[in-house]
Write an enzyme that holds these catalytic residues in place. Structure first.
Site, PDB file in Angstrom:
ATOM      1  N   HIS A  39       0.822  -1.209   0.000  1.00  0.00           N
ATOM      2  CA  HIS A  39       0.000   0.000   0.000  1.00  0.00           C
ATOM      3  C   HIS A  39       0.859   1.264   0.000  1.00  0.00           C
ATOM      4  O   HIS A  39       0.430   2.299  -0.499  1.00  0.00           O
ATOM      5  CB  HIS A  39      -0.950  -0.005   1.198  1.00  0.00           C
ATOM      6  CG  HIS A  39      -2.152  -0.874   1.005  1.00  0.00           C
ATOM      7  ND1 HIS A  39      -3.441  -0.423   1.148  1.00  0.00           N
ATOM      8  CD2 HIS A  39      -2.263  -2.181   0.658  1.00  0.00           C
ATOM      9  CE1 HIS A  39      -4.292  -1.401   0.916  1.00  0.00           C
ATOM     10  NE2 HIS A  39      -3.606  -2.488   0.626  1.00  0.00           N
ATOM     11  N   ASN A  55      -7.677   2.001   2.756  1.00  0.00           N
ATOM     12  CA  ASN A  55      -6.756   1.705   3.863  1.00  0.00           C
ATOM     13  C   ASN A  55      -7.429   1.582   5.225  1.00  0.00           C
ATOM     14  O   ASN A  55      -7.009   0.772   6.052  1.00  0.00           O
ATOM     15  CB  ASN A  55      -5.687   2.799   3.959  1.00  0.00           C
ATOM     16  CG  ASN A  55      -4.685   2.743   2.819  1.00  0.00           C
ATOM     17  OD1 ASN A  55      -4.508   1.702   2.196  1.00  0.00           O
ATOM     18  ND2 ASN A  55      -4.042   3.865   2.541  1.00  0.00           N
ATOM     19  N   HIS A  94      -1.460 -13.377  -0.856  1.00  0.00           N
ATOM     20  CA  HIS A  94      -2.714 -13.670  -0.156  1.00  0.00           C
ATOM     21  C   HIS A  94      -2.750 -15.095   0.376  1.00  0.00           C
ATOM     22  O   HIS A  94      -3.757 -15.518   0.955  1.00  0.00           O
ATOM     23  CB  HIS A  94      -3.907 -13.419  -1.086  1.00  0.00           C
ATOM     24  CG  HIS A  94      -4.153 -11.969  -1.349  1.00  0.00           C
ATOM     25  ND1 HIS A  94      -5.009 -11.511  -2.330  1.00  0.00           N
ATOM     26  CD2 HIS A  94      -3.643 -10.853  -0.750  1.00  0.00           C
ATOM     27  CE1 HIS A  94      -5.016 -10.177  -2.324  1.00  0.00           C
ATOM     28  NE2 HIS A  94      -4.191  -9.769  -1.374  1.00  0.00           N
TER      29      HIS A  94
END
Length: 323
Positions: free
Chosen positions: A59, A87, A186
């Site tokens: 991010h 976020n 992930h």
């Protein structure tokens, strides 16, 4: 000829501030040891902390480059990125970076940037849960600005379509291969119900098929994320080995059981001819996945904020610009 000169000149400008593997070798020789030790403590206390740091790094790099802007708190004069819709309630792990920074300020005051700390910590986080090693080029500066606006537009979302996600990666100089490889992160970490509810009450059954195990898993997901339930309940994105960095994520996609719409699109989208091949490849060959993930993480970390090299700094506190 003029065009060639412009391209060449741009290349020169882009290489004015190269990142280097030995950037801190003389200035802070204990850097890697300190980061590793702190990350070992954090991941030992809770393996999920590994995913928090990897997500923070991603991010950060997708907004203004890897410049530590994601770490900045709101102040009277600066609006940070933490409260952007992409976020808020999603990013954690800030205190881990704070602790590492405090240790380094005691050992090497004013030397190591928060952006570099986060990049090294992300690498160590992956290793500590069974993932691959890669060398981390260093020398980033911390930005004195943040951009909640870019956080809203640059970061992929859980329900985004494949072409849109690919375009966001291409904008950062990353490839379709990088999309599939980096999505493999992930295999660790959790997803909020806010990000998976549309999937489990949407096309999950059509991609996973009629299978007792799939139906049982879907039922458990609906218990965790009931309609109208708490948006902040969490569930593992890799239900097979949620605390181990491996290629299980791709096997889940092959079964049509990807938890996020954006993940399952890599395999199930009619437009995903290339991504589907890569999902198959990484499911069949964990070594190939590890190698590409390492390469893609280096590319991610090399997305730099050129402005930060001239106007940036080494923050004393990762949450605030220096005064």
């Amino acid at each position: 000829m003029l065009l060639l000169f412009a391209i060449f000149n741009t290349m020169l400008l882009a290489s004015d501030h190269p990142l280097m593997l030995d950037y801190y070798a003389s200035k802070c020789p204990t850097l890697f040891e300190i980061v590793k030790k702190e990350m070992e403590c954090e991941v030992l206390s809770d393996p999920r902390n590994a995913a928090l740091i990897v997500r923070l790094h991603f991010h950060d790099c997708f907004v203004q480059g890897c410049d530590g802007s994601v770490l900045l708190d709101d102040t009277i004069s600066l609006k940070g990125e933490k409260k952007a819709s992409t976020n808020i309630n999603s990013l954690k792990g800030f205190r881990i970076i704070d602790r590492i920074k405090n240790k380094l300020e005691s050992e090497c005051p004013g030397i190591v940037s928060c952006a570099d700390i986060l990049t090294i910590a992300a690498r160590d986080a992956v290793i500590l849960v069974g993932g691959p090693y890669w060398d981390v080029p260093l020398g980033r500066k911390d930005s004195i600005t943040a951009s909640p606006e870019l956080a809203e537009t640059n970061l992929p979302t859980a329900d985004e379509g494949l072409l849109s996600i690919i375009s966001k990666f291409l904008y950062q100089g990353l490839s379709v291969t990088d999309v599939v490889a980096l999505s493999g992160a992930h295999t660790i970490g959790m997803a909020r119900c806010a990000n998976v509810r549309s999937r489990i009450y949407g096309d999950y059954e059509s991609t996973s098929g009629i299978d007792p195990l799939s139906e049982s898993y879907l039922s458990s997901l609906k218990l965790t994320c009931p309609i109208g339930g708490d948006e902040n309940n969490i569930t593992a994105m890799d239900y097979v080995t949620p605390e181990l960095f491996d290629n299980s994520f791709y096997h889940i996609l092959l079964k049509g059981q990807g938890l996020l719409n954006s993940d399952q699109e890599l395999y199930s989208s009619l437009l995903g001819i290339e991504t589907k091949k890569l999902v198959h490849k990484y499911a069949e060959d964990a070594v190939a996945f590890f190698q590409q993930f390492s390469d893609s993480m280096v590319k991610l970390g090399n997305i730099t904020n050129e402005d930060s090299f001239t106007t940036g700094e080494v923050r004393k506190n990762c949450r605030f610009v220096n005064t």
